[in-house]
Design a protein around this motif. Structure first.
Motif, PDB file in Angstrom:
ATOM      1  N   SER A   1       0.691  -1.265   0.080  1.00  0.00           N
ATOM      2  CA  SER A   1       0.094  -0.097  -0.018  1.00  0.00           C
ATOM      3  C   SER A   1       0.623   1.304   0.060  1.00  0.00           C
ATOM      4  O   SER A   1       2.137   1.117   0.186  1.00  0.00           O
ATOM      5  CB  SER A   1      -0.944   0.105   1.303  1.00  0.00           C
ATOM      6  OG  SER A   1      -0.064  -0.033   2.402  1.00  0.00           O
ATOM      7  N   VAL A   2       0.293   2.380  -0.216  1.00  0.00           N
ATOM      8  CA  VAL A   2       0.866   3.684  -0.065  1.00  0.00           C
ATOM      9  C   VAL A   2       1.403   3.808   1.189  1.00  0.00           C
ATOM     10  O   VAL A   2       2.491   4.294   1.393  1.00  0.00           O
ATOM     11  CB  VAL A   2      -0.261   4.622  -0.229  1.00  0.00           C
ATOM     12  CG1 VAL A   2       0.498   6.250   0.033  1.00  0.00           C
ATOM     13  CG2 VAL A   2      -0.803   4.764  -1.691  1.00  0.00           C
TER      14      VAL A   2
ATOM     15  N   ALA B   1       4.444  -0.891  -2.942  1.00  0.00           N
ATOM     16  CA  ALA B   1       3.345   0.061  -2.861  1.00  0.00           C
ATOM     17  C   ALA B   1       2.279  -0.803  -3.633  1.00  0.00           C
ATOM     18  O   ALA B   1       1.125  -0.299  -3.738  1.00  0.00           O
ATOM     19  CB  ALA B   1       3.571   1.389  -3.751  1.00  0.00           C
ATOM     20  N   GLY B   2       2.434  -2.011  -4.289  1.00  0.00           N
ATOM     21  CA  GLY B   2       1.251  -2.890  -4.786  1.00  0.00           C
ATOM     22  C   GLY B   2       1.379  -2.688  -6.356  1.00  0.00           C
ATOM     23  O   GLY B   2       0.751  -3.433  -6.889  1.00  0.00           O
TER      24      GLY B   2
ATOM     25  N   GLN C   1      -0.090  -0.885  -8.729  1.00  0.00           N
ATOM     26  CA  GLN C   1      -1.456  -0.951  -9.110  1.00  0.00           C
ATOM     27  C   GLN C   1      -1.610   0.358  -9.803  1.00  0.00           C
ATOM     28  O   GLN C   1      -1.660   1.297  -9.301  1.00  0.00           O
ATOM     29  CB  GLN C   1      -2.519  -1.039  -8.084  1.00  0.00           C
ATOM     30  CG  GLN C   1      -2.393  -2.591  -7.368  1.00  0.00           C
ATOM     31  CD  GLN C   1      -3.067  -2.661  -6.168  1.00  0.00           C
ATOM     32  OE1 GLN C   1      -3.905  -1.762  -5.867  1.00  0.00           O
ATOM     33  NE2 GLN C   1      -3.091  -3.476  -5.472  1.00  0.00           N
TER      34      GLN C   1
ATOM     35  N   GLN D   1      -3.754   2.647 -10.513  1.00  0.00           N
ATOM     36  CA  GLN D   1      -5.261   3.138 -10.110  1.00  0.00           C
ATOM     37  C   GLN D   1      -4.892   4.598  -8.958  1.00  0.00           C
ATOM     38  O   GLN D   1      -3.611   4.718  -8.650  1.00  0.00           O
ATOM     39  CB  GLN D   1      -6.048   2.324  -9.233  1.00  0.00           C
ATOM     40  CG  GLN D   1      -5.279   1.917  -7.939  1.00  0.00           C
ATOM     41  CD  GLN D   1      -5.947   0.973  -7.007  1.00  0.00           C
ATOM     42  OE1 GLN D   1      -6.943   0.296  -7.655  1.00  0.00           O
ATOM     43  NE2 GLN D   1      -5.518   0.666  -5.976  1.00  0.00           N
TER      44      GLN D   1
ATOM     45  N   PRO E   1      -5.339   5.701  -5.662  1.00  0.00           N
ATOM     46  CA  PRO E   1      -5.804   5.399  -4.244  1.00  0.00           C
ATOM     47  C   PRO E   1      -6.810   6.137  -3.621  1.00  0.00           C
ATOM     48  O   PRO E   1      -6.724   7.531  -3.638  1.00  0.00           O
ATOM     49  CB  PRO E   1      -4.388   5.181  -3.501  1.00  0.00           C
ATOM     50  CG  PRO E   1      -3.534   6.270  -4.112  1.00  0.00           C
ATOM     51  CD  PRO E   1      -3.926   6.194  -5.501  1.00  0.00           C
ATOM     52  N   GLN E   2      -7.843   5.291  -2.885  1.00  0.00           N
ATOM     53  CA  GLN E   2      -8.846   6.047  -2.199  1.00  0.00           C
ATOM     54  C   GLN E   2      -8.321   6.212  -0.839  1.00  0.00           C
ATOM     55  O   GLN E   2      -8.960   6.964   0.003  1.00  0.00           O
ATOM     56  CB  GLN E   2     -10.093   5.196  -2.330  1.00  0.00           C
ATOM     57  CG  GLN E   2     -10.506   5.031  -3.599  1.00  0.00           C
ATOM     58  CD  GLN E   2     -10.796   6.156  -4.391  1.00  0.00           C
ATOM     59  OE1 GLN E   2     -11.461   7.412  -3.887  1.00  0.00           O
ATOM     60  NE2 GLN E   2     -10.339   6.593  -5.700  1.00  0.00           N
ATOM     61  N   SER E   3      -7.373   5.602  -0.222  1.00  0.00           N
ATOM     62  CA  SER E   3      -7.012   5.706   1.256  1.00  0.00           C
ATOM     63  C   SER E   3      -5.531   5.122   1.113  1.00  0.00           C
ATOM     64  O   SER E   3      -4.953   4.950   0.078  1.00  0.00           O
ATOM     65  CB  SER E   3      -7.553   4.716   2.113  1.00  0.00           C
ATOM     66  OG  SER E   3      -7.152   3.436   1.904  1.00  0.00           O
TER      67      SER E   3
ATOM     68  N   ASP F   1      -4.578   1.567   0.137  1.00  0.00           N
ATOM     69  CA  ASP F   1      -4.617   0.999  -1.250  1.00  0.00           C
ATOM     70  C   ASP F   1      -3.380   0.868  -1.854  1.00  0.00           C
ATOM     71  O   ASP F   1      -2.518   1.751  -1.661  1.00  0.00           O
ATOM     72  CB  ASP F   1      -5.648   2.209  -1.816  1.00  0.00           C
ATOM     73  CG  ASP F   1      -6.978   1.916  -1.625  1.00  0.00           C
ATOM     74  OD1 ASP F   1      -7.449   0.843  -0.945  1.00  0.00           O
ATOM     75  OD2 ASP F   1      -7.732   2.620  -2.078  1.00  0.00           O
ATOM     76  N   GLY F   2      -3.224   0.163  -2.991  1.00  0.00           N
ATOM     77  CA  GLY F   2      -1.920   0.125  -3.788  1.00  0.00           C
ATOM     78  C   GLY F   2      -1.901   1.403  -4.602  1.00  0.00           C
ATOM     79  O   GLY F   2      -2.960   1.740  -5.051  1.00  0.00           O
ATOM     80  N   ALA F   3      -0.685   1.486  -5.144  1.00  0.00           N
ATOM     81  CA  ALA F   3      -0.590   2.653  -5.874  1.00  0.00           C
ATOM     82  C   ALA F   3       0.808   2.343  -6.913  1.00  0.00           C
ATOM     83  O   ALA F   3       1.576   1.356  -6.690  1.00  0.00           O
ATOM     84  CB  ALA F   3      -0.569   3.852  -5.464  1.00  0.00           C
TER      85      ALA F   3
END
Length: 180
Positions: free
Chosen positions: A38-39, A118-119, A121, A123, A125-127, A130-132
């Protein structure tokens, strides 16, 4: 300080591996229902990565302050803490601010450790859980096979990153002028 110097010499891929093995599982266990990449994990690893840079450059700035500042403050009746915070630190302020600029620059330009934790991903991130994928990571991963419009978009990513770093440096410069 040798331990801090040692931390500063560790390659970013090792920090990424540490994050993958320690930080990501820890976050996954703390926040059930998330994979851990995640972030937040990237932020923790980047904070650990830039600390040696900030510490070492700040220490060099503090060491360059003449001891007469500290001794003079003590002679005027200041406590040790007041002598440090009101005589030595203000004299080293420019060097300490420079250390923060170097640390932020290292964090923004980092790609390897961020790819790992960081994942990765594509996208928004909404929080923080989440990954980014960061701009730097996007450029590194896709530039090898990009052609035509795709390559132009990646160059635009680089320009956005450059402008972002330019704005941060300009902000720090104006802050430095304000502080003097």
């Amino acid at each position: 300080m040798p331990s801090v110097e040692l931390l500063g010499a560790i390659p970013s891929v090792v920090y990424g591996f540490f994050g993958l093995v320690v930080v990501v599982p820890l976050l996954a266990s703390l926040f059930s229902g998330i994979p851990g990449k995640s972030v937040l994990a990237a932020s923790i690893i980047l904070a650990i990565m830039i600390l040696p840079t900030i510490i070492l450059v700040s220490k060099a700035a503090l060491d360059s302050v003449p001891s007469a500042y500290y001794e003079g403050a003590l002679a005027l009746g200041a406590s040790k803490e007041r002598a440090i915070f009101f005589a030595s630190l203000p004299a080293a302020r420019s060097g300490i601010l420079s250390s923060v600029i170097l640390g932020v620059g290292r964090a923004i330009g980092e790609a390897m450790a961020v790819i790992m934790v960081a994942g990765n991903q594509v996208q928004i991130p909404q929080s923080v859980l989440d990954g980014a994928r960061t701009l730097t990571t996007n450029i590194v991963l896709e530039m090898g096979y990009a052609t035509d419009f795709h390559r132009e978009v990646l160059i635009a990513n680089a320009v956005v990153l450059f402008v972002f770093i330019l704005l941060i440096n300009a902000s720090f410069s104006s802050l430095r002028r304000e502080v003097k």
